[in-house]
Write a protein that holds these residues in place. Structure first.
Motif, PDB file in Angstrom:
ATOM      1  N   PRO A 137      54.757  60.637  46.709  1.00 14.40           N
ATOM      2  CA  PRO A 137      55.055  61.271  48.003  1.00 14.40           C
ATOM      3  C   PRO A 137      53.792  61.506  48.815  1.00 14.40           C
ATOM      4  CG  PRO A 137      55.211  62.864  46.215  1.00 14.40           C
ATOM      5  CD  PRO A 137      55.054  61.521  45.576  1.00 14.40           C
ATOM      6  N   PRO A 138      53.863  61.323  50.138  1.00 14.36           N
ATOM      7  CA  PRO A 138      52.691  61.572  50.991  1.00 14.36           C
ATOM      8  C   PRO A 138      52.399  63.070  51.067  1.00 14.36           C
ATOM      9  CG  PRO A 138      54.620  61.058  52.327  1.00 14.36           C
ATOM     10  CD  PRO A 138      55.033  60.867  50.892  1.00 14.36           C
ATOM     11  N   PRO A 139      51.162  63.429  51.400  1.00 14.57           N
ATOM     12  CA  PRO A 139      50.012  62.558  51.653  1.00 14.57           C
ATOM     13  C   PRO A 139      49.344  62.124  50.347  1.00 14.57           C
ATOM     14  CG  PRO A 139      49.368  64.832  51.991  1.00 14.57           C
ATOM     15  CD  PRO A 139      50.823  64.857  51.639  1.00 14.57           C
ATOM     16  N   VAL A 140      48.964  60.839  50.256  1.00 10.82           N
ATOM     17  CA  VAL A 140      48.311  60.328  49.054  1.00 10.82           C
ATOM     18  C   VAL A 140      46.829  60.718  49.060  1.00 10.82           C
ATOM     19  CG1 VAL A 140      47.684  58.237  47.777  1.00 10.82           C
ATOM     20  CG2 VAL A 140      49.951  58.433  48.828  1.00 10.82           C
ATOM     21  N   ILE A 141      46.167  60.515  50.219  1.00  7.67           N
ATOM     22  CA  ILE A 141      44.757  60.921  50.370  1.00  7.67           C
ATOM     23  C   ILE A 141      44.612  61.600  51.725  1.00  7.67           C
ATOM     24  CG2 ILE A 141      42.348  60.175  50.466  1.00  7.67           C
ATOM     25  CD1 ILE A 141      43.067  57.765  48.786  1.00  7.67           C
ATOM     26  N   ILE A 154      37.933  65.887  50.600  1.00  5.51           N
ATOM     27  CA  ILE A 154      38.860  64.775  50.455  1.00  5.51           C
ATOM     28  C   ILE A 154      39.833  65.132  49.345  1.00  5.51           C
ATOM     29  CG2 ILE A 154      39.114  62.336  49.840  1.00  5.51           C
ATOM     30  CD1 ILE A 154      36.350  61.835  50.990  1.00  5.51           C
ATOM     31  N   ARG A 155      41.125  65.255  49.690  1.00  7.20           N
ATOM     32  CA  ARG A 155      42.154  65.620  48.723  1.00  7.20           C
ATOM     33  C   ARG A 155      42.949  64.369  48.332  1.00  7.20           C
ATOM     34  NH1 ARG A 155      43.196  71.198  48.751  1.00  7.20           N
ATOM     35  NH2 ARG A 155      42.208  72.333  50.465  1.00  7.20           N
ATOM     36  N   LYS A 156      43.101  64.150  47.011  1.00  9.05           N
ATOM     37  CA  LYS A 156      43.861  63.007  46.518  1.00  9.05           C
ATOM     38  C   LYS A 156      45.023  63.477  45.644  1.00  9.05           C
ATOM     39  CE  LYS A 156      40.248  60.780  44.787  1.00  9.05           C
ATOM     40  NZ  LYS A 156      39.411  59.723  44.155  1.00  9.05           N
ATOM     41  N   HIS A 157      46.136  62.750  45.722  1.00  9.32           N
ATOM     42  CA  HIS A 157      47.270  63.039  44.850  1.00  9.32           C
ATOM     43  C   HIS A 157      46.828  62.888  43.394  1.00  9.32           C
ATOM     44  CE1 HIS A 157      51.221  62.732  42.969  1.00  9.32           C
ATOM     45  NE2 HIS A 157      51.754  63.188  44.099  1.00  9.32           N
ATOM     46  N   SER A 158      47.281  63.792  42.548  1.00  6.08           N
ATOM     47  CA  SER A 158      46.785  63.836  41.164  1.00  6.08           C
ATOM     48  C   SER A 158      47.129  62.583  40.362  1.00  6.08           C
ATOM     49  CB  SER A 158      47.349  65.077  40.447  1.00  6.08           C
ATOM     50  OG  SER A 158      48.773  65.047  40.466  1.00  6.08           O
ATOM     51  N   PHE A 175      40.220  39.433  40.062  1.00  2.00           N
ATOM     52  CA  PHE A 175      41.505  39.801  40.666  1.00  2.00           C
ATOM     53  C   PHE A 175      42.565  40.015  39.589  1.00  2.00           C
ATOM     54  CE2 PHE A 175      39.990  38.294  44.858  1.00  2.00           C
ATOM     55  CZ  PHE A 175      40.414  39.379  45.614  1.00  2.00           C
ATOM     56  N   ALA A 176      42.553  39.166  38.551  1.00  2.00           N
ATOM     57  CA  ALA A 176      43.502  39.352  37.452  1.00  2.00           C
ATOM     58  C   ALA A 176      43.252  40.700  36.772  1.00  2.00           C
ATOM     59  CB  ALA A 176      43.361  38.204  36.453  1.00  2.00           C
ATOM     60  N   TRP A 177      41.976  41.005  36.529  1.00  2.55           N
ATOM     61  CA  TRP A 177      41.600  42.280  35.908  1.00  2.55           C
ATOM     62  C   TRP A 177      42.045  43.462  36.780  1.00  2.55           C
ATOM     63  CZ3 TRP A 177      38.152  45.869  37.985  1.00  2.55           C
ATOM     64  CH2 TRP A 177      37.810  46.940  37.144  1.00  2.55           C
ATOM     65  N   LEU A 178      41.806  43.355  38.093  1.00  2.00           N
ATOM     66  CA  LEU A 178      42.127  44.441  39.019  1.00  2.00           C
ATOM     67  C   LEU A 178      43.638  44.674  39.100  1.00  2.00           C
ATOM     68  CD1 LEU A 178      41.026  46.368  41.308  1.00  2.00           C
ATOM     69  CD2 LEU A 178      41.532  44.510  42.889  1.00  2.00           C
ATOM     70  N   ALA A 179      44.394  43.585  39.227  1.00  2.00           N
ATOM     71  CA  ALA A 179      45.836  43.712  39.411  1.00  2.00           C
ATOM     72  C   ALA A 179      46.505  44.406  38.231  1.00  2.00           C
ATOM     73  CB  ALA A 179      46.453  42.329  39.631  1.00  2.00           C
ATOM     74  N   TRP A 180      46.018  44.108  37.004  1.00  2.65           N
ATOM     75  CA  TRP A 180      46.679  44.663  35.824  1.00  2.65           C
ATOM     76  C   TRP A 180      46.217  46.075  35.500  1.00  2.65           C
ATOM     77  CZ3 TRP A 180      51.107  42.951  34.052  1.00  2.65           C
ATOM     78  CH2 TRP A 180      51.522  41.712  34.555  1.00  2.65           C
ATOM     79  N   GLN A 181      45.422  46.676  36.402  1.00  3.38           N
ATOM     80  CA  GLN A 181      45.202  48.124  36.348  1.00  3.38           C
ATOM     81  C   GLN A 181      46.383  48.861  36.969  1.00  3.38           C
ATOM     82  OE1 GLN A 181      41.458  49.514  37.890  1.00  3.38           O
ATOM     83  NE2 GLN A 181      40.298  47.891  36.889  1.00  3.38           N
ATOM     84  N   ASN A 182      47.222  48.084  37.662  1.00  8.50           N
ATOM     85  CA  ASN A 182      48.441  48.629  38.287  1.00  8.50           C
ATOM     86  C   ASN A 182      48.145  49.771  39.273  1.00  8.50           C
ATOM     87  OD1 ASN A 182      51.175  48.551  38.682  1.00  8.50           O
ATOM     88  ND2 ASN A 182      51.691  49.845  36.945  1.00  8.50           N
ATOM     89  N   PRO A 183      47.282  49.528  40.276  1.00 12.54           N
ATOM     90  CA  PRO A 183      46.906  50.596  41.207  1.00 12.54           C
ATOM     91  C   PRO A 183      47.992  50.877  42.254  1.00 12.54           C
ATOM     92  CG  PRO A 183      45.863  48.535  41.843  1.00 12.54           C
ATOM     93  CD  PRO A 183      46.594  48.250  40.566  1.00 12.54           C
ATOM     94  N   HIS A 184      47.934  52.085  42.822  1.00 10.53           N
ATOM     95  CA  HIS A 184      48.799  52.439  43.960  1.00 10.53           C
ATOM     96  C   HIS A 184      48.156  52.025  45.281  1.00 10.53           C
ATOM     97  CE1 HIS A 184      49.931  55.450  40.827  1.00 10.53           C
ATOM     98  NE2 HIS A 184      51.146  55.166  41.254  1.00 10.53           N
ATOM     99  N   MET A 185      46.824  52.045  45.308  1.00 19.35           N
ATOM    100  CA  MET A 185      46.074  51.711  46.530  1.00 19.35           C
ATOM    101  C   MET A 185      45.083  50.596  46.202  1.00 19.35           C
ATOM    102  SD  MET A 185      47.008  53.898  49.018  1.00 19.35           S
ATOM    103  CE  MET A 185      45.685  53.524  50.152  1.00 19.35           C
ATOM    104  N   LEU A 186      44.988  49.613  47.083  1.00 22.63           N
ATOM    105  CA  LEU A 186      43.994  48.551  46.962  1.00 22.63           C
ATOM    106  C   LEU A 186      42.903  48.782  47.999  1.00 22.63           C
ATOM    107  CD1 LEU A 186      46.246  45.362  46.629  1.00 22.63           C
ATOM    108  CD2 LEU A 186      44.870  46.405  44.812  1.00 22.63           C
TER     109      LEU A 186
END
Length: 636
Positions: free
Chosen positions: A412-416, A474-478, A547-558
């Motif tokens: 749910p927003p706000p994410v950052i 700077i506040r980030k979602h936990s 890119f393969a390494w990055l994608a499989w971290q399964n991030p919410h934000m790129l």
């Protein structure tokens, strides 16, 4: 019959040539002594100019503000020298000079190139004509950079009178200023004077002499400082930075100095491998305008369709170990290639239909009545002639990739949230940002643009938590996970491991090799590439591992900081498609106008210690930059 105007032009030209010959004959005799005294020094300098080596990454522009240069420079230089030497030893090149030795065009037939036993080019031709600007394109790993390196090292038979500058490495740190480094072309001037003197005594063609003296005039010392300063300014150097010592610049800025030097020297053959990798959008636009007027031979590798369109007069496509030539820029190449392939497939299908029809007829009636048998024999002879004369090949398209960023789930927003944030690196350095206020969510698709040093990469580091604000919060979602791609990511790769071994080590929860092979294959690494040591991969292939390494971290934000460096055009299109299908948020720093146009919903301009929203599209921003450059040029 020639018109009178042409006759007059020839007469004027002849008179001019005689004056040039007279000038050459009247050159001071002590010039030869002077050149002889500096012969060894000039030879060494020319070797440095022509030397081609790999550049392993670029320092961030923020490092430049700190005045830091990472690592032991002497050790790194030695390592790069040894690396390039190993590449040359593993490379085999053959070819025959087909053009006249004194020609300003280069035509090489029967060209073949192998690397570590892998055939990259086979019995093809290299054709480079004076006055043309070539874009060399092809998939990652097909040998584009290897071909440029072979040309730069003169492993192909390039005539000696054609001087070559192959730009691949930044200038080494020194006590000299950026301006001094660009102006240091005495060795080039000596070489030109020597060549002009030789041609004058040999009664060579006037046209070549004219060109040599034009170039000598360009290198006139009285104009050198102004011209060098103009080039550096175009590449983003303020007057103060031009007077700054090279040892105080990061690798990226020293690469710009090397590029400025290449533009200043104006060699007869200029080889540029991804020259925009170290530039911001402002400098990319300036370089495009500068190169489109290059009058000799330019061979350019670039992943930017927009840049290729603005600069190139011709395209060379490295495909299936052959060099194929197209007239026009990149868009014209795409159109022409589509038309040729459409016609080729029509011809292929027609031939296959004819062959199928004849084979069926021969099978049915070859043993029938005498009349039918004769007709069958006739068709068999026709079929044999078709095969002997060569059949049309089926069109083989470039491999299509399908990048993939796994689903990340909803937050749910706000994410950052960025609240009243200011930042500077230290009390002694100027403020990068003042009182920033904004928020980003999973539907954010923003491109950050602005000049180098304005703080684009700094902002991403602040949002990641790698840097802390000087003021504000700077506040980030936990639960938010952020994946940041940056130009130093390839440095984390373990070069002795294969991509398969590296990914299995990073993600031990994936037990089956076949499953990991499928994952890596989605990013364009297949077959032997998956099990070869990473050090043997091209720069573009190493980026795909990242890119393969990055994608499989399964991030919410790129957070993507110059993600297109070293990627081919097809891979960039696959990346754009994957970003558009990604359900998370994205912030992008890129000098690739086309990628920005494909994936960004908003454009934020980082400049003058703040961030402002650009209310038009990226192409309008490019026109804005062009207008700014035109105004600066007019003011100068």
């Amino acid at each position: 019959m020639q018109p009178a105007a042409n006759t007059s032009g020839v007469t004027d030209r002849a008179i001019f040539c005689l004056r040039l010959l007279s000038f050459a004959a009247a050159m001071p005799s002590d010039l030869a002594k002077k050149k002889a005294a500096k012969k060894k020094e000039a030879a060494k300098a020319r070797q440095r100019v022509k030397k081609t080596e790999e550049v392993n990454g670029e320092g961030d522009q923020e490092n430049q503000q700190n005045g830091t240069v990472n690592g032991d420079v002497a050790s790194l230089t030695k390592e790069l020298d040894e690396f390039e030497l190993r590449k040359m030893e593993a490379r085999a090149v053959t070819g025959v000079l087909a053009s006249h030795p004194n020609s300003t065009d280069v035509h090489i037939s029967s060209l073949s190139l192998t690397f570590h036993g892998q055939e990259l080019l086979s019995d093809t031709s290299l054709e480079l004509n004076s006055g043309r600007r070539y874009g060399l394109i092809g998939l990652n790993g097909t040998g584009k950079s290897m071909l440029l390196s072979a040309i730069g090292h003169r492993e192909v038979p390039i005539p000696e009178h054609i001087d070559i500058y192959h730009l691949t490495r930044e200038m080494e740190p020194s006590e000299k200023t950026a301006l001094q480094c660009v102006m240091e072309v005495d060795e080039e001037r000596l070489k030109l004077e020597k060549e002009a003197e030789r041609l004058a005594h040999e009664d060579a063609e006037c046209e070549k002499l004219m060109e040599l003296y034009e170039r000598l005039e360009e290198l006139d010392a009285d104009k050198a400082a102004v011209r060098a300063s103009r080039i550096l300014h175009g590449l983003g150097f303020t007057p103060a930075m031009q007077r700054k010592k090279l040892k105080d610049f990061s690798g990226g800025w020293r690469m710009r100095v090397a590029l400025a030097r290449a533009l200043f020297i104006k060699p007869f053959m200029l080889l540029l491998d991804e020259p925009t990798n170290h530039l911001d959008l402002d400098a990319c636009v300036w370089l495009e305008e500068e190169l489109k007027s290059f009058k000799r031979i330019l061979v350019l590798i670039s992943h930017s369709q927009d840049f290729l369109n603005g600069v190139c007069t011709n395209i060379i496509h490295l495909h299936q170990r052959k060099l194929k030539y197209y007239t026009g820029n990149y868009d014209q190449y795409v159109k022409t290639r589509e038309e040729l392939e459409e016609n080729q497939m029509k011809r292929f299908n027609w031939e296959q239909d004819q062959i199928s029809h004849m084979k069926n007829y021969i099978a049915r009636f070859g043993h029938g009545s005498a009349k039918l048998a004769r007709q069958a024999q006739s068709k068999e002879k026709t079929l044999q002639k078709m095969v002997a004369s060569g059949l049309t090949e089926r069109v083989v398209n470039d491999k299509t990739l399908s990048f993939y960023f796994p689903p990340c789930g909803k937050i749910p927003p706000p994410v950052i949230m960025v609240q009243n944030v200011s930042f500077r690196y230290s009390e002694d350095t100027p403020c990068i940002y003042k009182t920033l206020e904004f928020g980003i969510d999973l539907d954010t698709r923003v491109a950050l643009v602005g000049p180098n040093g304005a703080g684009k990469s700094t902002l991403l580091k602040l949002l990641m938590g790698e840097l802390l604000p000087t003021d504000g919060m700077i506040r980030k979602h936990s639960h938010v996970k952020i994946g940041r791609y940056h130009q130093h990511l390839t440095e984390q790769l373990e070069l002795d491991l294969s991509p398969l071994e590296y990914m299995m080590k990073c993600y031990p929860e994936i037990k089956e090799k076949e499953e990991m092979r499928k994952i890596i294959g989605r990013y364009g690494l297949t077959g032997k590439q998956q099990v070869s040591p990473i050090r043997n991969l091209s720069d573009g292939q190493k980026c795909r591992v990242c890119f393969a390494w990055l994608a499989w971290q399964n991030p919410h934000m790129l957070f993507l900081d110059e993600p297109t460096n070293h990627l081919d055009i097809e891979t960039i299109d696959a990346l754009a498609e994957a970003i558009n299908e990604f359900e998370g948020g994205m912030m992008l720093v890129s000098h690739d106008f086309r990628l920005i146009q494909q994936v960004a919903n908003e454009i934020w301009v980082c400049e003058k210690q703040t961030i402002t929203k650009w209310n038009r599209d990226i192409l309008a921003y490019k026109e804005h930059l062009k207008s700014k450059i035109d105004k600066q040029t007019h003011d100068v």
